[in-house]
Design a protein around this motif. Structure first.
Motif, PDB file in Angstrom:
ATOM      1  N   PRO A  33      37.210  19.508  45.732  1.00  0.00           N
ATOM      2  CA  PRO A  33      37.786  20.411  46.716  1.00  0.00           C
ATOM      3  C   PRO A  33      38.750  21.485  46.353  1.00  0.00           C
ATOM      4  O   PRO A  33      38.982  21.241  45.052  1.00  0.00           O
ATOM      5  N   HIS A  34      39.218  22.047  47.230  1.00  0.00           N
ATOM      6  CA  HIS A  34      40.209  23.249  47.088  1.00  0.00           C
ATOM      7  C   HIS A  34      41.332  22.905  46.339  1.00  0.00           C
ATOM      8  O   HIS A  34      42.140  21.955  46.850  1.00  0.00           O
ATOM      9  N   PRO A  35      41.719  23.547  45.098  1.00  0.00           N
ATOM     10  CA  PRO A  35      42.836  23.214  44.522  1.00  0.00           C
ATOM     11  C   PRO A  35      44.221  23.363  44.949  1.00  0.00           C
ATOM     12  O   PRO A  35      45.251  22.732  44.885  1.00  0.00           O
ATOM     13  N   LEU A  36      44.301  24.199  45.884  1.00  0.00           N
ATOM     14  CA  LEU A  36      45.432  24.678  46.620  1.00  0.00           C
ATOM     15  C   LEU A  36      45.900  23.653  47.735  1.00  0.00           C
ATOM     16  O   LEU A  36      46.770  23.869  48.471  1.00  0.00           O
ATOM     17  N   TYR A  63      35.454  17.408  36.560  1.00  0.00           N
ATOM     18  CA  TYR A  63      36.584  18.094  35.978  1.00  0.00           C
ATOM     19  C   TYR A  63      37.503  18.681  36.831  1.00  0.00           C
ATOM     20  O   TYR A  63      37.078  18.939  38.148  1.00  0.00           O
ATOM     21  N   ASN A  64      38.628  19.075  36.362  1.00  0.00           N
ATOM     22  CA  ASN A  64      39.639  19.829  37.007  1.00  0.00           C
ATOM     23  C   ASN A  64      39.618  21.296  36.818  1.00  0.00           C
ATOM     24  O   ASN A  64      39.301  21.823  35.578  1.00  0.00           O
ATOM     25  N   GLY A  73      45.409  27.691  32.879  1.00  0.00           N
ATOM     26  CA  GLY A  73      45.013  28.780  33.762  1.00  0.00           C
ATOM     27  C   GLY A  73      45.473  28.705  35.300  1.00  0.00           C
ATOM     28  O   GLY A  73      46.328  27.758  35.501  1.00  0.00           O
ATOM     29  N   ARG A  74      45.051  29.629  36.015  1.00  0.00           N
ATOM     30  CA  ARG A  74      45.819  29.570  37.316  1.00  0.00           C
ATOM     31  C   ARG A  74      44.526  29.772  38.426  1.00  0.00           C
ATOM     32  O   ARG A  74      43.383  30.302  38.163  1.00  0.00           O
ATOM     33  N   TYR A  75      44.836  29.390  39.611  1.00  0.00           N
ATOM     34  CA  TYR A  75      43.780  29.574  40.443  1.00  0.00           C
ATOM     35  C   TYR A  75      43.598  31.066  40.794  1.00  0.00           C
ATOM     36  O   TYR A  75      44.305  31.999  40.748  1.00  0.00           O
ATOM     37  N   ASP A  76      42.069  31.276  40.891  1.00  0.00           N
ATOM     38  CA  ASP A  76      41.668  32.529  40.848  1.00  0.00           C
ATOM     39  C   ASP A  76      40.702  32.889  42.097  1.00  0.00           C
ATOM     40  O   ASP A  76      39.817  33.815  41.967  1.00  0.00           O
ATOM     41  N   GLY A  77      41.004  32.273  43.322  1.00  0.00           N
ATOM     42  CA  GLY A  77      40.174  32.720  44.528  1.00  0.00           C
ATOM     43  C   GLY A  77      38.916  32.365  44.494  1.00  0.00           C
ATOM     44  O   GLY A  77      38.111  32.832  45.448  1.00  0.00           O
ATOM     45  N   GLY A  78      38.473  31.418  43.636  1.00  0.00           N
ATOM     46  CA  GLY A  78      36.728  31.125  43.678  1.00  0.00           C
ATOM     47  C   GLY A  78      36.079  31.685  42.595  1.00  0.00           C
ATOM     48  O   GLY A  78      35.072  31.094  42.129  1.00  0.00           O
ATOM     49  N   SER A 108      33.327  20.167  49.951  1.00  0.00           N
ATOM     50  CA  SER A 108      34.178  21.129  50.664  1.00  0.00           C
ATOM     51  C   SER A 108      34.104  22.450  49.531  1.00  0.00           C
ATOM     52  O   SER A 108      33.136  23.002  49.473  1.00  0.00           O
ATOM     53  N   PHE A 109      35.475  22.833  49.267  1.00  0.00           N
ATOM     54  CA  PHE A 109      35.324  23.951  48.334  1.00  0.00           C
ATOM     55  C   PHE A 109      34.536  23.818  47.148  1.00  0.00           C
ATOM     56  O   PHE A 109      33.903  24.759  46.449  1.00  0.00           O
ATOM     57  N   GLY A 110      34.344  22.548  46.801  1.00  0.00           N
ATOM     58  CA  GLY A 110      33.535  22.508  45.568  1.00  0.00           C
ATOM     59  C   GLY A 110      31.980  22.610  45.878  1.00  0.00           C
ATOM     60  O   GLY A 110      31.091  22.995  44.911  1.00  0.00           O
ATOM     61  N   ALA A 111      31.685  22.507  47.043  1.00  0.00           N
ATOM     62  CA  ALA A 111      30.321  22.784  47.376  1.00  0.00           C
ATOM     63  C   ALA A 111      29.901  24.198  47.305  1.00  0.00           C
ATOM     64  O   ALA A 111      28.951  24.658  47.181  1.00  0.00           O
ATOM     65  N   PHE A 112      30.994  24.846  47.946  1.00  0.00           N
ATOM     66  CA  PHE A 112      30.716  26.479  47.770  1.00  0.00           C
ATOM     67  C   PHE A 112      30.721  26.862  46.370  1.00  0.00           C
ATOM     68  O   PHE A 112      29.674  27.739  45.862  1.00  0.00           O
ATOM     69  N   VAL A 113      31.793  26.479  45.313  1.00  0.00           N
ATOM     70  CA  VAL A 113      31.616  26.716  44.056  1.00  0.00           C
ATOM     71  C   VAL A 113      30.036  26.191  43.491  1.00  0.00           C
ATOM     72  O   VAL A 113      29.320  27.091  42.475  1.00  0.00           O
ATOM     73  N   GLY A 114      29.768  25.045  43.806  1.00  0.00           N
ATOM     74  CA  GLY A 114      28.320  24.460  43.158  1.00  0.00           C
ATOM     75  C   GLY A 114      27.220  25.653  43.615  1.00  0.00           C
ATOM     76  O   GLY A 114      26.320  25.692  42.811  1.00  0.00           O
ATOM     77  N   MET A 115      27.297  25.714  44.866  1.00  0.00           N
ATOM     78  CA  MET A 115      26.001  26.499  45.347  1.00  0.00           C
ATOM     79  C   MET A 115      25.927  28.116  44.785  1.00  0.00           C
ATOM     80  O   MET A 115      24.988  28.664  44.430  1.00  0.00           O
ATOM     81  N   GLN A 116      27.223  28.527  44.423  1.00  0.00           N
ATOM     82  CA  GLN A 116      27.262  29.792  43.684  1.00  0.00           C
ATOM     83  C   GLN A 116      26.654  29.439  42.350  1.00  0.00           C
ATOM     84  O   GLN A 116      25.957  30.345  41.666  1.00  0.00           O
ATOM     85  N   LEU A 117      27.219  28.521  41.508  1.00  0.00           N
ATOM     86  CA  LEU A 117      26.583  28.028  40.302  1.00  0.00           C
ATOM     87  C   LEU A 117      25.083  27.986  40.390  1.00  0.00           C
ATOM     88  O   LEU A 117      24.387  28.429  39.473  1.00  0.00           O
ATOM     89  N   LEU A 118      24.572  27.381  41.505  1.00  0.00           N
ATOM     90  CA  LEU A 118      23.233  27.201  41.746  1.00  0.00           C
ATOM     91  C   LEU A 118      22.296  28.511  41.260  1.00  0.00           C
ATOM     92  O   LEU A 118      21.140  28.375  40.632  1.00  0.00           O
TER      93      LEU A 118
END
Length: 221
Positions: A33-36, A63-64, A73-78, A108-118
């Motif tokens: 989920p969301h790192p922030l 992974y983190n 690194g630093r959080y980059d808004g997705g 959660s946020f990981g689902a959004f990132v995962g679907m972008q990667l898909l």
């Protein structure tokens, strides 16, 4: 669960990787989920999905993302986080060049990132999205969605409201050759505090069904 460090686009990334003893085992990448908001690879649902894939004989990584735990690194808004996910996938594929299938699972946020990667990796064969934040992010990029998957929503989730996820599922199911297995846990909020076992059961049921169907189709050919 060996610790691994691998090169990401903004520095080294920290992960946990299980290598299957099965030859040409399928791969799974699990996103947190969301790192922030406290999201890490040790999140309860993220960890439960990781162990579930391990139990099913997958080679699997969690992974983190950048800036979390020992990841640089630093959080980059997705945007950067999508590149981190791609780097994790690259690492797994380099270790497993003959993998039989590839799954992405995000919470959660990981689902959004995962679907972008898909959408960026046509070799992905299946996906799991738990509480995708459909009310906060535009999932219109899933057009067309390359394959079906499992989507899970909590009936009492205020952060990822079920009606918004339902609307996304309905939209995806109108696409050709896409069928979303949609499951609602009526008593679950965004944390899924009492539903981790239900998430695992749904994941294992969906993945085993899809993999068995695919095996039958290959045998028929």
């Amino acid at each position: 669960m060996p610790e691994v460090m691998f090169a990401g686009p903004d520095g080294r990334l920290e992960g946990r990787y299980h290598h299957s003893s099965e030859p040409n085992a399928p791969l799974a990448l699990v996103l947190h989920p969301h790192p922030l908001h406290g999201g890490t690879m040790n999140n309860r649902i993220t960890y439960a999905m990781y162990r579930s894939f391990e139990k099913m004989g997958f080679s699997v990584m969690r992974y983190n993302s950048r800036g979390v735990g020992r990841s640089q690194g630093r959080y980059d808004g997705g945007i950067g986080e999508i590149s981190d996910a791609a780097a994790a996938l690259d690492w797994m594929q380099a270790v497993n060049p003959n993998a039989g299938a590839l799954w992405i699972a995000g919470y959660s946020f990981g689902a959004f990132v995962g679907m972008q990667l898909l959408m960026r990796r046509p070799e992905v064969t299946g996906w799991i999205s738990v509480a995708p934040p459909a009310a906060h992010y535009d999932f219109g990029f899933l057009a067309p969605c390359p394959c079906g998957g499992l989507m899970i929503a909590g009936g009492k989730d205020d952060l990822a409201p079920e009606p918004a996820i339902h609307k996304l599922v309905d939209k995806l199911n109108t696409q050709k050759n896409v069928q979303v297995d949609y499951r609602i846990f009526p008593e679950a909020d965004h944390i899924f505090a009492k539903q981790a076992d239900q998430v695992v059961d749904a994941l294992e049921d969906h993945v085993s069904t899809v993999m068995a169907r695919r095996s039958l189709a290959l045998a028929a050919d």
